[in-house]
Structure formats: structure tokens, C-alpha cells
Design a protein around this motif. Structure first.
Motif, PDB file in Angstrom:
ATOM      1  N   UNK A   1      -6.604  11.702   7.305  1.00  0.00           N
ATOM      2  CA  UNK A   1      -5.214  11.469   7.920  1.00  0.00           C
ATOM      3  C   UNK A   1      -4.205  12.579   7.327  1.00  0.00           C
ATOM      4  N   UNK A   2      -4.491  13.757   7.093  1.00  0.00           N
ATOM      5  CA  UNK A   2      -3.735  14.833   6.506  1.00  0.00           C
ATOM      6  C   UNK A   2      -2.422  15.163   7.448  1.00  0.00           C
ATOM      7  N   UNK A   3      -1.322  15.350   7.078  1.00  0.00           N
ATOM      8  CA  UNK A   3      -0.161  16.014   7.902  1.00  0.00           C
ATOM      9  C   UNK A   3       0.094  17.368   7.499  1.00  0.00           C
ATOM     10  N   UNK A   4      -0.115  17.876   6.311  1.00  0.00           N
ATOM     11  CA  UNK A   4       0.070  19.327   6.210  1.00  0.00           C
ATOM     12  C   UNK A   4      -1.103  20.244   5.334  1.00  0.00           C
ATOM     13  N   UNK A   5      -1.319  21.035   6.134  1.00  0.00           N
ATOM     14  CA  UNK A   5      -2.518  21.913   5.743  1.00  0.00           C
ATOM     15  C   UNK A   5      -2.077  23.386   4.995  1.00  0.00           C
ATOM     16  N   UNK A   6      -2.207  23.465   3.918  1.00  0.00           N
ATOM     17  CA  UNK A   6      -1.935  24.762   3.321  1.00  0.00           C
ATOM     18  C   UNK A   6      -3.235  25.741   3.462  1.00  0.00           C
ATOM     19  N   UNK A   7      -2.823  27.043   4.121  1.00  0.00           N
ATOM     20  CA  UNK A   7      -3.733  27.616   4.501  1.00  0.00           C
ATOM     21  C   UNK A   7      -3.314  29.177   4.850  1.00  0.00           C
ATOM     22  N   UNK A   8      -4.204  30.124   4.956  1.00  0.00           N
ATOM     23  CA  UNK A   8      -3.710  31.324   5.537  1.00  0.00           C
ATOM     24  C   UNK A   8      -3.396  31.569   7.072  1.00  0.00           C
TER      25      UNK A   8
ATOM     26  N   UNK B   1       0.201  19.834  10.355  1.00  0.00           N
ATOM     27  CA  UNK B   1       1.077  20.950  10.486  1.00  0.00           C
ATOM     28  C   UNK B   1       0.596  21.846   9.306  1.00  0.00           C
ATOM     29  N   UNK B   2       0.519  23.269   9.548  1.00  0.00           N
ATOM     30  CA  UNK B   2       0.179  24.242   8.654  1.00  0.00           C
ATOM     31  C   UNK B   2       1.343  24.659   7.836  1.00  0.00           C
ATOM     32  N   UNK B   3       1.248  24.816   6.593  1.00  0.00           N
ATOM     33  CA  UNK B   3       2.047  25.630   5.544  1.00  0.00           C
ATOM     34  C   UNK B   3       1.154  27.025   5.267  1.00  0.00           C
ATOM     35  N   UNK B   4       1.738  28.085   5.616  1.00  0.00           N
ATOM     36  CA  UNK B   4       0.954  29.183   5.452  1.00  0.00           C
ATOM     37  C   UNK B   4       1.397  29.853   4.314  1.00  0.00           C
ATOM     38  N   UNK B   5       0.644  30.451   3.635  1.00  0.00           N
ATOM     39  CA  UNK B   5       0.810  31.293   2.209  1.00  0.00           C
ATOM     40  C   UNK B   5       0.776  32.484   2.378  1.00  0.00           C
TER      41      UNK B   5
END
Length: 262
Positions: free
Chosen positions: A144-151, A180-184
Motif C-alpha cells: 500500500x505504498x504511496x511514494x516510489x523513489x526511482x529513476x 506517486x514516483x519520486x525521481x532521483x
């Protein structure tokens, strides 16, 4: 106890040692995020089969190696939950259910799948490789993740996850949040072509010795516009300068005179 309502899921396929591209793109941010968010980190041994199904020993050994890499960069098991994908049967169950909500054509047109298939020389795609985004959606939904840190290359996968979660919620019970994605940042490869990647042979492993690093850097792609040593450098297009800037910021002024300052 962390009181932040957001939940993070991130992780890596266990296909070998992690490298500097992993560190710059996600690992260092995970170390920071674990202080603020409830964090789950996935050792994706099932998804490793999508490209390494014929190397089960590599995958098994890599679960241990990747875990060591996580600990080495500062991921704290007391602050983040590490888990092995194959040990969670609910992920496999969700993968099957989600696979009913997406067409083969949709998966074939996923730009990240198309790019990786081209880079690996795949002309006929296996179902498991093609369905990687569905498996990833199940990982996200399970937690049940809301934030996905990824490229940035993972943006199409997370968008697929959003659509599958939305479809499940509409058909059955609205239990899964849309992630939602958090891009690095992205670190270029030693060959100056695309991102740093083990499969492309242009990476520096996190556990590389100083001699290994030196050997690889001496063969790395540098400024293509600098023909002679006396020519001014062009840092914006020099992969090696990007490494220098990232990892030796305090010493940035000690560049060779021929390299132009920013």
C-alpha cells in the motif's frame, strides 16, 4: 515511531552487485527518506528471473550481496523494512489478478520495456519479461505504498501501477492507494552511452577496490570535444567530470588547468 502517513516502497532486482548508478539514483536518498517515512525495501529476486532465469545461483547469491550493499550505504534495518519478494505469496497472487487488467499491447508499448529489450537484443519477449510492470504494481499494492523513489525510466511502470490499482479499486474494494514516483538523479555510464548499468558493462560496483576504480576510469569516455590536452574542457559533456563533481565536491577546484570551470 514514524508518524508520517506516506509509505515508501523501493528496491532492486538481485542480479549482482549494486553500483554507483544505484547509489546516485536511489540509495543515498533512501538513507535520508528512512528518517522521515515508513520505508519498505524490496529484494526483487522473482523479478531478477525476467532477465536471469538461467542463472539461479547468481540470483540467490545476489540477495545476500545486495543486502550487504544496503547496509554499507547506511540503510538501517531498525528504520526500514527489508524483505525478499519470493517470500511473500500475496505479491504473486496480486500479480495474477493485476494481469487480468492490462492488455499485451499496452505492455509491448511500455517505453522502458522496449528500450531494455532493444539493449539486450531481445526480439521475442518472454511473458515474464513483458509482464515486469504488472509484477512491480503488485509489489507496490502489497505494501500500500504511496511514494516510489526511482529513476525516470521507471515512470511508465509506476503509471501502469496507478492504472491497475485504480481498476482494482473500481471493480472490487477501494483498498489500494495510487502511488506517486519520486525521481532521483541519473548517473551516466563509463562509456558515455546512456545510464550506468551492469548489463551494459559501463558500471563501477559499490565494492570496487581503488585499483578497480582507477582501471575503469582510465578507460572511461571523457570530453569528446577535447582533442588535444591544451584544448579547453567541456564539463557539461564529460562523464568523468560528472563523477568528480558528485563525489569530490570539496576538491572541485583542483581540476587540470585545461578543464574549464563552470
Amino acid at each position: 515511531m514514524n508518524t508520517n502517513q506516506e509509505l515508501i516502497l523501493t528496491g532492486d532486482r538481485t542480479t549482482g552487485q549494486l553500483h554507483l548508478g544505484h547509489y546516485v539514483g536511489s540509495l543515498r536518498s533512501r538513507v535520508e527518506l528512512q528518517e522521515t517515512y515508513e520505508t519498505y525495501i524490496l529484494l526483487a529476486d522473482v523479478q531478477a528471473l525476467t532477465t536471469h532465469y538461467d542463472q539461479p545461483e547468481l540470483i540467490a547469491n545476489s540477495v545476500h550481496q545486495v543486502t550487504l550493499d544496503y547496509l554499507a550505504v547506511g540503510i538501517d534495518p531498525n528504520k526500514a523494512t527489508l524483505f525478499i519478494q519470493s517470500m511473500i505469496p500475496e505479491i504473486a497472487e496480486l500479480t495474477v489478478i493485476f494481469s487480468m487488467f492490462v492488455t499485451v499491447n499496452t505492455l509491448r508499448h511500455n517505453p522502458t520495456i522496449k528500450t531494455e529489450a532493444r539493449d539486450r537484443g531481445y526480439t521475442d519477449l518472454y511473458y515474464g519479461f513483458l509482464g515486469y510492470p504488472v509484477s512491480q504494481a503488485a509489489d507496490i499494492a502489497f505494501c500500500k505504498a504511496t511514494l516510489i523513489p526511482a529513476g525516470e525510466d521507471q515512470i511508465p511502470h509506476v503509471e501502469t501501477a496507478r492504472k491497475l490499482v485504480r481498476r482494482f479499486n473500481e471493480l472490487y474494494v477501494p483498498v489500494f492507494p495510487e502511488p506517486r514516483i519520486l525521481t532521483g538523479e541519473r548517473l551516466g555510464g563509463l562509456d558515455g552511452v546512456g545510464k550506468m548499468s551492469k548489463s551494459m558493462g559501463n558500471a563501477i560496483s559499490l565494492n570496487a577496490t581503488p585499483d578497480d576504480v582507477q582501471t575503469k576510469l582510465t578507460k572511461a569516455k571523457t570530453d569528446p570535444a577535447r582533442i588535444h590536452r591544451s584544448d579547453p574542457g567541456h564539463p557539461d559533456i564529460c562523464p568523468v567530470y560528472a563523477y568528480h563533481e558528485l563525489f569530490r565536491q570539496n576538491d572541485i577546484t583542483f581540476m587540470l588547468p585545461a578543464v574549464r570551470e563552470r
